[in-house]
Design a protein around this motif. Structure first.
Motif, PDB file in Angstrom:
ATOM      1  N   UNK A 178      36.679  10.192   4.654  1.00  0.00           N
ATOM      2  CA  UNK A 178      37.218  10.589   5.950  1.00  0.00           C
ATOM      3  C   UNK A 178      38.439   9.759   6.297  1.00  0.00           C
ATOM      4  N   UNK A 179      38.989  10.131   7.393  1.00  0.00           N
ATOM      5  CA  UNK A 179      40.180   9.485   7.896  1.00  0.00           C
ATOM      6  C   UNK A 179      39.890   7.985   8.166  1.00  0.00           C
ATOM      7  N   UNK A 180      38.658   7.713   8.479  1.00  0.00           N
ATOM      8  CA  UNK A 180      38.273   6.322   8.751  1.00  0.00           C
ATOM      9  C   UNK A 180      38.268   5.497   7.462  1.00  0.00           C
ATOM     10  N   UNK A 181      37.815   6.106   6.396  1.00  0.00           N
ATOM     11  CA  UNK A 181      37.846   5.418   5.099  1.00  0.00           C
ATOM     12  C   UNK A 181      39.276   5.086   4.714  1.00  0.00           C
ATOM     13  N   UNK A 182      40.155   6.072   4.949  1.00  0.00           N
ATOM     14  CA  UNK A 182      41.562   5.854   4.645  1.00  0.00           C
ATOM     15  C   UNK A 182      42.096   4.688   5.468  1.00  0.00           C
ATOM     16  N   UNK A 183      41.766   4.747   6.740  1.00  0.00           N
ATOM     17  CA  UNK A 183      42.253   3.722   7.663  1.00  0.00           C
ATOM     18  C   UNK A 183      41.814   2.338   7.187  1.00  0.00           C
ATOM     19  N   UNK A 184      40.546   2.237   6.865  1.00  0.00           N
ATOM     20  CA  UNK A 184      40.018   0.955   6.423  1.00  0.00           C
ATOM     21  C   UNK A 184      40.750   0.487   5.168  1.00  0.00           C
ATOM     22  N   UNK A 185      40.857   1.389   4.197  1.00  0.00           N
ATOM     23  CA  UNK A 185      41.477   1.018   2.924  1.00  0.00           C
ATOM     24  C   UNK A 185      42.947   0.653   3.083  1.00  0.00           C
TER      25      UNK A 185
END
Lengths: 346, 346
Positions: free
Chosen positions: B7-14
């Motif tokens: 998700x967009x959150x995974x992207x954000x974290x990475x």
DNA sequence: TTTCATAATTGGAACGTTCCAATTTCGTCA
DNA sequence: TGACGAAATTGGAACGTTCCAATTATGAAA
């Protein structure tokens, strides 16, 4: 006219129940009392509620959409294929997302990406010319069931449903040989496709089997369309040693070949035997009715859809390669009728 | 193979940013710094992120999907229409949801409902035979832009894009009269459709204009397909006073008429003049090339799509009724070429 | 009446995105 | 150095549904 959206909560309020109950009704759960169900359904009708599938998909991550991408919708073979898929898919409560790539790889890439974004739960693909296994890799890796139709792709690790092009072509050419033809051409189709390759091999093998020499001059490629058929037969008739019969790459080409023959005052069936491939609906009603190798596009679409649905239901995609059998349907364009008439007169 | 959804959150974290920034990048906003954008895009590629349109639709209630429903996809006229729509729609960043009703009202109802549930932002409809204004009412009331193509529906309060069937038919029949024909038939089509009605009126008016009596025996309905054309011309040729020319309901019928003529050893063009309607791609390459009233299905699809997109952009649907002009393209099936050849010899 | 299983119903927490208002960072100028 | 506007970033609250665990109603048995 732009109304506020009616939601499940509005229904719940109006019907005097909770949103959970409304949701249960929507899904046809047996948990809900008959009277309650009736009341909720009535409210749904009254308020003109429209189910929001985006919201549902978001929650449950499975979408009731299946995608179908074809390489040339203007070819009635593929239109019929799509109709076959639609019939099955829709009666299973799914809905069909259809896209046309026009044989363009780039367009195909976009279209497939878009379908993934919409969360299709499966994909039926008749790949554009030149598609490679690598092009499908990300799709396959994502675990979405994919069924390839018409054209198989070596190394793609997915199910496929093709037809027995080699056997079909052999049957057609054998038939032509039985009728006494020796100079038989293979007309139309793009030589760089697997389907062409298979049909052409069937053609060669039948000739070899009968001890007839294979001449490359008699194998003439073209666009797999009616216009392509016209140009292919023109080229064939310029040969010093003209053919007397032809197996065509597909029905569209065969129709074009008939057109081209008539342009030279030759009557297809009587003066030159023509056999097509696919058995498009028009083949039956054309004059002369087209002798062709029946692939049954609608049936193929149905089978592809069934295969896909099975995989979706099963959860995991166990790739299987089905090659559908194929049969020669003898009509008039190969001269069979003419000959029968002669026999009757004798 | 079944991965967790990225998700967009995974992207954000990475990527070490917030989900809002990722969202901004996704939408191509100019607010985000070039370096950040590049980093986010790289992460998106690395993690194999797939955008979730359901989630986006849920939030913003506008979907980038346009629906197109046609009444008969196996008729190449409609297949081409769909291709035309697709071209425009897709280059505007929308995606096409195509459904085939097979002329069944019930199926059409289901299909339209399903499209609404998926939140299409507009709909192009070639309505099934017998569709009434009431059938479209809920759709129209919901404020979704709708463009009717090919067949208009009286009283439906939506835009429509039809062609000038009356003028087209008149032009065709006038042409036939100029060539000296007096016994002219009107073949094929379902008599209970508005399109049939309009074309047939054009046919009658041209005859009346020329002082030729109209005979109902020469107006023969049939299914609007190739097979229908065959049966219609058979019936016409059983008449005591046979026609020498025919205007056909559409190109499919016209091809069927050519087939039927040949079955009776009559050469279309030379022995009997045939004019079609629509100008399907095949019309040009057929032998004899079909004289026909050009409607340009792909162009029509494009215009319909443009009209729809305009309405979607404008927000409110100001209904407009466009009737596209139409022109007779004279090829060989009406005998024009034959005559020209004779003239050359004289 | 109490007790218990079963049938119905329910509130709240997800799902993955966008939008808003608020905050931080940056560069420039006084 | 401080102040300030612009540029860039951010957390949290939606969106409309489904699912889960929990609650309440119902009815039969004791």
């Amino acid at each position: 006219m732009v109304k506020e959206r009616v939601t499940v909560i509005d229904i719940a309020r109006a019907a005097g129940v909770s949103k959970s109950t409304v949701s249960l009704v929507l899904q046809g759960s047996s948990l809900v009392n008959e009277a309650t169900r009736a009341k909720v359904n009535a409210t749904i009708r009254d308020l003109g509620y429209v189910y929001n599938r985006s919201a549902a998909n978001l929650r449950q991550a499975k979408s009731k959409i299946i995608g179908i991408v074809v390489n040339d919708l203007t070819n009635s073979f593929f239109a019929e294929l799509a109709v076959g898929v639609d019939a099955v898919v829709q009666s299973a409560g799914f809905v069909q997302f259809l896209a046309n790539t026009g044989e363009k790889i780039e367009r195909q890439r976009e279209v497939v990406a878009s379908m993934r974004e919409h969360g299709v739960s499966g994909l039926i693909v008749s790949p554009a010319r030149g598609t490679e296994a690598a092009d499908l890799a990300p799709l396959v890796a994502s675990g979405i069931p994919v069924v390839l139709v018409v054209r198989d792709i070596a190394g793609a690790h997915v199910s496929s449903l093709t037809s027995d092009n080699h056997a079909g072509a052999m049957a057609a050419v054998r038939h032509l040989i039985e009728r006494g033809h020796q100079r038989i051409a293979f007309l139309g189709g793009f030589p760089d496709t697997a389907v062409f390759e298979a049909r052409m091999r069937g053609y060669r093998d039948a000739l070899i089997e009968a001890g007839i020499p294979v001449s490359d001059a008699l194998i003439i490629g073209s666009a797999p369309s009616r216009a392509g058929g016209v140009t292919a037969v023109e080229q064939a008739m310029m040969l010093a040693d003209r053919p007397t019969a032809a197996l065509c790459f597909n029905d569209a080409v065969a129709f074009g070949v008939c057109d081209g023959l008539r342009a030279r005052r030759l009557e297809p069936g009587a003066d030159f035997a023509v056999i097509g491939f696919d058995d498009v609906i028009e083949a039956k009603t054309a004059v002369p009715a087209l002798t062709t190798v029946s692939v049954d596009p609608q049936g193929m679409g149905q089978r592809a859809a069934e295969l896909l649905l099975k995989q979706i239901k099963a959860g995991k995609a166990e790739p299987e390669a089905i090659v559908g059998s194929v049969r020669l349907v003898v009509r008039q364009s190969c001269g069979a009728a003419v000959e029968r008439k002669r026999e009757a007169l004798a």
